[in-house]
Design a protein around this motif. Structure first.
Motif, mmCIF file in Angstrom:
data_model
loop_
_atom_site.group_PDB
_atom_site.id
_atom_site.type_symbol
_atom_site.label_atom_id
_atom_site.label_comp_id
_atom_site.label_asym_id
_atom_site.label_seq_id
_atom_site.Cartn_x
_atom_site.Cartn_y
_atom_site.Cartn_z
ATOM 1 N N LYS A 187 0.821 -1.210 0.000
ATOM 2 C CA LYS A 187 0.000 0.000 0.000
ATOM 3 C C LYS A 187 0.858 1.264 0.000
ATOM 4 O O LYS A 187 0.463 2.291 -0.549
ATOM 5 N N LEU A 188 2.037 1.191 0.627
ATOM 6 C CA LEU A 188 2.917 2.352 0.699
ATOM 7 C C LEU A 188 3.275 2.882 -0.679
ATOM 8 O O LEU A 188 3.407 4.090 -0.874
ATOM 9 N N VAL A 189 3.420 1.988 -1.656
ATOM 10 C CA VAL A 189 3.894 2.397 -2.982
ATOM 11 C C VAL A 189 2.785 2.451 -4.022
ATOM 12 O O VAL A 189 3.039 2.710 -5.195
ATOM 13 N N GLN A 190 1.541 2.215 -3.603
ATOM 14 C CA GLN A 190 0.395 2.360 -4.502
ATOM 15 C C GLN A 190 -0.133 3.787 -4.371
ATOM 16 O O GLN A 190 -0.676 4.163 -3.333
ATOM 17 N N ARG A 191 0.056 4.575 -5.410
ATOM 18 C CA ARG A 191 -0.261 6.001 -5.343
ATOM 19 C C ARG A 191 -1.051 6.434 -6.576
ATOM 20 O O ARG A 191 -1.008 5.784 -7.624
ATOM 21 N N ASP A 192 -1.712 7.588 -6.429
ATOM 22 C CA ASP A 192 -2.333 8.204 -7.597
ATOM 23 C C ASP A 192 -1.299 9.083 -8.295
ATOM 24 O O ASP A 192 -0.135 9.141 -7.897
ATOM 25 N N ARG A 193 -1.723 9.803 -9.326
ATOM 26 C CA ARG A 193 -0.791 10.601 -10.121
ATOM 27 C C ARG A 193 -0.247 11.816 -9.371
ATOM 28 O O ARG A 193 0.691 12.452 -9.829
ATOM 29 N N ASN A 194 -0.837 12.123 -8.215
ATOM 30 C CA ASN A 194 -0.339 13.221 -7.392
ATOM 31 C C ASN A 194 0.528 12.725 -6.245
ATOM 32 O O ASN A 194 0.955 13.516 -5.394
ATOM 33 N N GLY A 195 0.759 11.419 -6.213
ATOM 34 C CA GLY A 195 1.625 10.860 -5.184
ATOM 35 C C GLY A 195 0.933 10.512 -3.888
ATOM 36 O O GLY A 195 1.581 10.124 -2.911
ATOM 37 N N ASN A 196 -0.396 10.634 -3.845
ATOM 38 C CA ASN A 196 -1.147 10.300 -2.635
ATOM 39 C C ASN A 196 -1.463 8.810 -2.592
ATOM 40 O O ASN A 196 -1.605 8.162 -3.634
ATOM 41 N N LEU A 197 -1.595 8.266 -1.387
ATOM 42 C CA LEU A 197 -1.945 6.861 -1.240
ATOM 43 C C LEU A 197 -3.264 6.568 -1.946
ATOM 44 O O LEU A 197 -4.214 7.336 -1.854
ATOM 45 N N ALA A 215 -5.472 2.914 -2.860
ATOM 46 C CA ALA A 215 -5.535 1.459 -2.869
ATOM 47 C C ALA A 215 -5.695 0.895 -4.268
ATOM 48 O O ALA A 215 -5.334 -0.265 -4.530
ATOM 49 N N ARG A 216 -6.221 1.705 -5.190
ATOM 50 C CA ARG A 216 -6.384 1.268 -6.576
ATOM 51 C C ARG A 216 -5.307 1.865 -7.489
ATOM 52 O O ARG A 216 -5.355 1.702 -8.707
ATOM 53 N N GLY A 217 -4.377 2.563 -6.875
ATOM 54 C CA GLY A 217 -3.345 3.221 -7.664
ATOM 55 C C GLY A 217 -2.301 2.258 -8.202
ATOM 56 O O GLY A 217 -2.232 1.087 -7.806
ATOM 57 N N LYS A 218 -1.474 2.748 -9.092
ATOM 58 C CA LYS A 218 -0.409 1.944 -9.666
ATOM 59 C C LYS A 218 0.750 1.841 -8.676
ATOM 60 O O LYS A 218 0.842 2.598 -7.709
ATOM 61 N N VAL A 219 1.628 0.891 -8.930
ATOM 62 C CA VAL A 219 2.795 0.680 -8.080
ATOM 63 C C VAL A 219 3.954 1.510 -8.625
ATOM 64 O O VAL A 219 4.377 1.330 -9.766
ATOM 65 N N TRP A 220 4.490 2.404 -7.792
ATOM 66 C CA TRP A 220 5.507 3.350 -8.243
ATOM 67 C C TRP A 220 6.904 3.027 -7.711
ATOM 68 O O TRP A 220 7.862 3.738 -8.017
ATOM 69 N N GLY A 221 7.026 2.009 -6.929
ATOM 70 C CA GLY A 221 8.335 1.629 -6.400
ATOM 71 C C GLY A 221 8.238 0.283 -5.714
ATOM 72 O O GLY A 221 7.150 -0.149 -5.327
ATOM 73 N N ILE A 222 9.378 -0.373 -5.551
ATOM 74 C CA ILE A 222 9.424 -1.672 -4.879
ATOM 75 C C ILE A 222 10.358 -1.554 -3.676
ATOM 76 O O ILE A 222 11.562 -1.346 -3.833
ATOM 77 N N PRO A 223 9.839 -1.689 -2.444
ATOM 78 C CA PRO A 223 10.705 -1.613 -1.262
ATOM 79 C C PRO A 223 11.660 -2.807 -1.217
ATOM 80 O O PRO A 223 11.236 -3.949 -1.394
ATOM 81 N N TYR A 224 12.943 -2.530 -0.981
ATOM 82 C CA TYR A 224 13.889 -3.630 -0.859
ATOM 83 C C TYR A 224 14.635 -3.643 0.472
ATOM 84 O O TYR A 224 15.278 -4.632 0.822
ATOM 85 N N ARG A 225 14.541 -2.554 1.223
ATOM 86 C CA ARG A 225 15.100 -2.576 2.582
ATOM 87 C C ARG A 225 14.455 -1.461 3.392
ATOM 88 O O ARG A 225 13.843 -0.544 2.838
ATOM 89 N N TRP A 226 14.572 -1.555 4.703
ATOM 90 C CA TRP A 226 13.895 -0.591 5.559
ATOM 91 C C TRP A 226 14.659 -0.409 6.872
ATOM 92 O O TRP A 226 15.541 -1.172 7.226
ATOM 93 N N GLY A 227 14.283 0.636 7.581
ATOM 94 C CA GLY A 227 14.815 0.903 8.905
ATOM 95 C C GLY A 227 13.853 1.790 9.663
ATOM 96 O O GLY A 227 12.690 1.948 9.260
ATOM 97 N N SER A 228 14.304 2.387 10.740
ATOM 98 C CA SER A 228 13.392 3.142 11.596
ATOM 99 C C SER A 228 14.130 4.289 12.282
ATOM 100 O O SER A 228 15.357 4.402 12.209
ATOM 101 N N THR A 229 13.358 5.137 12.946
ATOM 102 C CA THR A 229 13.919 6.182 13.793
ATOM 103 C C THR A 229 14.087 5.598 15.191
ATOM 104 O O THR A 229 13.157 4.998 15.734
ATOM 105 N N VAL A 230 15.276 5.762 15.761
ATOM 106 C CA VAL A 230 15.597 5.093 17.027
ATOM 107 C C VAL A 230 16.177 6.092 18.026
ATOM 108 O O VAL A 230 16.509 7.229 17.692
ATOM 109 N N ILE A 231 16.305 5.623 19.262
ATOM 110 C CA ILE A 231 16.972 6.382 20.320
ATOM 111 C C ILE A 231 18.302 5.701 20.623
ATOM 112 O O ILE A 231 18.347 4.489 20.867
#
Length: 369
Positions: free
Chosen positions: A123-133, A135-151
């Motif tokens: 769902k993160l990469v399914q967007r409309d033409r304005n870049g908004n989330l 659910a029926r939008g096209k896939v604009w990228g493929i996540p291959y790694r991730w991380g987070s904000t930490v202390i």
């Protein structure tokens, strides 16, 4: 016999042919501009073994995500010359890249490992033409790694002072940490963690509706000694600060060299980030080589190598594939946090113009306090 004009034309075309070929990629080549150190050399070696001998694989590492985004912008201004098949892009730039038509959708029907990604990541990469989330939008990228904000915190200083180490965002407001904290110079991150501390979402649409927010931000600012998105680790290393809020890929680099610096993901949840494969505008139809590379990065063996040899994790291990994680990776609470913490964590999603304006107003007010 050729006349002088024809001879000159042939000479000119011969001279510029190498230049033209360097500005374009052929169907038999795969050019990837990748964030430096986000793909381990072991992974490249394995992929080359299965890549056809009659095709060329050209990996171009770039040191900063911002530089990769700028590459996409520059590529558009050069008459859409096809200079890369795939580019690494941080998810926070995805909205802008779509809106500015710097990238084009990817076809996932032929990706065998697309379904390995959790639904929330799709769902993160399914967007409309304005870049908004969408659910029926096209896939604009493929996540291959991730991380987070930490202390991150200096365990030695907390131990010497007899203080409990931090475990959640609320600990940043503790009196003993006054003037001992370094924060990212990022409104979404700082206001977001404050929202989380107050029990709200990072993506809260109306900041004015939260009565305690301005007071909490004012108090937090009094705790902070240093704001920076590039040099926030240095004060922690030099013991000028005891605590730093930063991105996991930066903090993980310190673990071996500075064992007294410990890192935790706040138990109430945190902000997530993802590195994506995107296809620059101007490319022809998605080639078999592009799909082959993306699929390769999403298989469990490649995911293991990303998790072990880089300072991030693969998203395919977030749910159903946890049993395939190597023991050393599975025990790493930063690269592999608990399901409970992940369920409370969020991506920084696109905001409305009104909310963006609120963020800027709250940020300026906080820094003046």
């Amino acid at each position: 016999m050729l006349n002088r004009r024809e001879v000159l034309l042939i000479t000119l075309m011969s001279a510029i042919a190498p230049f033209l070929s360097s500005c374009r990629t052929s169907n038999n080549s795969l050019v990837i501009k990748v964030l430096e150190d986000s793909i381990p050399p072991q992974l490249l070696g394995d992929f080359k073994k299965q890549f056809p001998l009659d095709r060329t694989l050209d990996i171009k590492p770039i040191s900063q995500l911002e530089s990769l985004y700028q590459f996409l912008e520059n590529a558009v201004t050069k008459d859409n010359q096809k200079t890369a098949n795939l580019v690494t892009l941080g998810d926070i730039w995805l909205e802008k890249a779509i809106k500015k038509e710097l990238i084009q959708p990817l076809t996932v029907n032929s990706l065998r490992n697309w379904e390995m990604l959790p639904a929330s990541w799709q769902k993160l990469v399914q967007r409309d033409r304005n870049g908004n989330l969408d659910a029926r939008g096209k896939v604009w990228g493929i996540p291959y790694r991730w991380g987070s904000t930490v202390i991150a915190y200096r365990e030695d200083r907390f131990r010497q002072a007899g203080y409990d180490p931090p475990t959640d965002w609320g600990d940043l407001w503790r009196e003993e940490l006054r003037d001992r904290i370094s924060l990212l110079n990022q409104p979404r991150e700082v206001i977001g963690l404050t929202l989380k501390k107050l029990g709200f979402s990072y993506n809260t649409p109306d900041l004015d509706s939260i009565s305690d927010l301005k007071t909490a931000l004012k108090t937090l600012n009094q705790q902070v000694k240093f704001y920076s998105s590039q040099s926030y680790l240095q004060p922690l290393i030099l013991e000028d600060t005891w605590v730093a809020v930063g991105w996991s890929n930066d903090l993980l680099q310190l673990r071996t060299r500075y064992p007294d610096i410990k890192t935790i993901i706040p138990r109430s949840g945190t902000a997530l980030w993802a590195d994506l494969w995107v296809n620059p505008t101007g490319n022809e139809a998605i080639s078999e080589a592009i799909l082959q590379w993306i699929d390769f990065c999403l298989n469990p063996k490649a995911a293991n190598q990303i998790g072990i040899f880089t300072n991030a994790s693969s998203p395919i291990f977030i749910n159903a594939n946890r049993d395939k994680i190597p023991k050393s990776l599975g025990e790493d609470k930063i690269k592999n946090p608990s399901s409970e913490v992940l369920e409370k964590s969020e991506f920084l999603l696109p905001l409305s113009p009104k909310t963006e304006e609120q963020y800027q107003g709250f940020w300026k007010g906080m820094r003046r306090s």
